[in-house]
Design an enzyme around this catalytic site. Sequence first.
Site, PDB file in Angstrom:
ATOM      1  N   GLY A  49     -18.758   5.093  44.040  1.00  0.00           N
ATOM      2  CA  GLY A  49     -18.075   6.194  43.357  1.00  0.00           C
ATOM      3  C   GLY A  49     -16.606   6.082  43.732  1.00  0.00           C
ATOM      4  N   ASP A 243     -13.487   5.540  36.860  1.00  0.00           N
ATOM      5  CA  ASP A 243     -13.083   4.671  37.981  1.00  0.00           C
ATOM      6  C   ASP A 243     -11.610   4.307  37.909  1.00  0.00           C
ATOM      7  OD1 ASP A 243     -16.141   4.233  37.741  1.00  0.00           O
ATOM      8  OD2 ASP A 243     -15.545   3.518  39.733  1.00  0.00           O
TER       9      ASP A 243
HETATM   10  O1  MRU Z   1     -20.688   1.302  40.653  1.00  0.00           O
HETATM   11  P1  MRU Z   1     -20.480   2.726  41.082  1.00  0.00           P
HETATM   12  O2  MRU Z   1     -21.743   3.428  41.410  1.00  0.00           O
HETATM   13  O3  MRU Z   1     -19.425   2.826  42.180  1.00  0.00           O
HETATM   14  O4  MRU Z   1     -19.868   3.423  39.802  1.00  0.00           O
HETATM   15  C1  MRU Z   1     -19.497   4.769  39.891  1.00  0.00           C
HETATM   16  C2  MRU Z   1     -19.077   5.376  38.621  1.00  0.00           C
HETATM   17  O5  MRU Z   1     -18.999   4.729  37.607  1.00  0.00           O
HETATM   18  C3  MRU Z   1     -18.666   6.820  38.668  1.00  0.00           C
HETATM   19  O6  MRU Z   1     -18.936   7.444  37.459  1.00  0.00           O
HETATM   20  C4  MRU Z   1     -17.163   6.903  38.953  1.00  0.00           C
HETATM   21  O7  MRU Z   1     -16.841   6.171  40.098  1.00  0.00           O
HETATM   22  C5  MRU Z   1     -16.694   8.297  39.095  1.00  0.00           C
HETATM   23  S1  MRU Z   1     -17.197   9.005  40.608  1.00  0.00           S
HETATM   24  C6  MRU Z   1     -16.539  10.556  40.767  1.00  0.00           C
END
Ligand code: MRU
Length: 353
Positions: A49, A243
């Site tokens: 995240g 992200d």
């Molecule tokens: O691969 P991840 O689990 O790190 O991806 C996370 C996401 O895509 C979330 O939606 C994003 O980081 C927003 S978190 C507030």
Amino acid sequence: MPQAVKWMDGTDGVLELIDQRRLPGEFITLLVRDTRRLHEAIRTLAVRGAPAIGVAAAYGPVLALQSLGANATTVDGLKAIVEACDFLATSRPTAVNLFWALDRIRHKAQKVCQHPQLTLGELHEAILAEANAIRAEDIEMCRAIGRHGEALIREGAGVLTHCNAGALATAGQGTALSVMFEAQKKGRSFKVYADETRPLLQGARLTAWELQQAGIDVTVICDNMAGWLMKKGRIDLIITGADRIAANGDAANKIGTYSLSVLAKQHGVPFYIAAPSSTFDLSIAGGAEIPIEQRESREVTHLGGTATAPEGVAVYNPAFDVTDAQNITAIITEKGVVENPDTARIRELLTER
Ligand code: MRU
């Protein structure tokens, strides 16, 4: 609320992370004492995240300083901090919060090191204070995002979300899920559909777990069911995290988010992104410049260690996609809501409020 990233003070402090690879089956915390372990925790999604990655990484240079020998000088300390920042920056490429946090720590260290009398202990104190500030600010930003967005969720609404943008993805109460938590605090009842989010199932494993813990009505669906639910009129709005958001509002988020935005347009469903200002990358004009992480094929070919595709088959596994700003109804930030996001509106929100 689960605390995804915690710093435990002591002679040598330790970073405590919830191991998100094990949820929902097991709730286990990892104690991280060096940058190599932290890099691995980020790369393998023990901590994940965008905001949580940034906050966790901010403590990396602190751990690097603590690993120095007793005779180390401030010059050694600064070198260790810069090396830790460079190393951690290679852990994952898409979430800009990682680079934002590391830059803050590096600049802080370089600034305090301009004082000729600075001791290594004072350098440690300064960058730990900066890492703690990044964490505290994230907690505040999460709350503010929730407060700015909560009115969008009306009594009885059907809300769709993708991946996990909850407490587990931040230092605080999340971004997209913060909006839901604040709507719940207002006494509203609503129904959340959580996309399971192939291939690593952050929606099924993490979002469903968080919402269930919070007593919010949550239903897990396979990713390919979302369009049908919209057609059936069960979805009143979609909220996801991000992200990295480019200057024009194009937003990278978990793979599958772009498809949701297209489906939302087709069905007249408003599509919201909830993200703090640390997720904006104003140095890039549009989404085409956002680096997209490619992850290993095994994530797609195996489920819980069991092969679900023939051995040796070709796999394409981008972890993120980019939703065009024109598909986004509004971006909910800690500074307020930008409707119909574009370069001018985003610059106005981020620099003038
Ligand atoms: O691969 P991840 O689990 O790190 O991806 C996370 C996401 O895509 C979330 O939606 C994003 O980081 C927003 S978190 C507030």
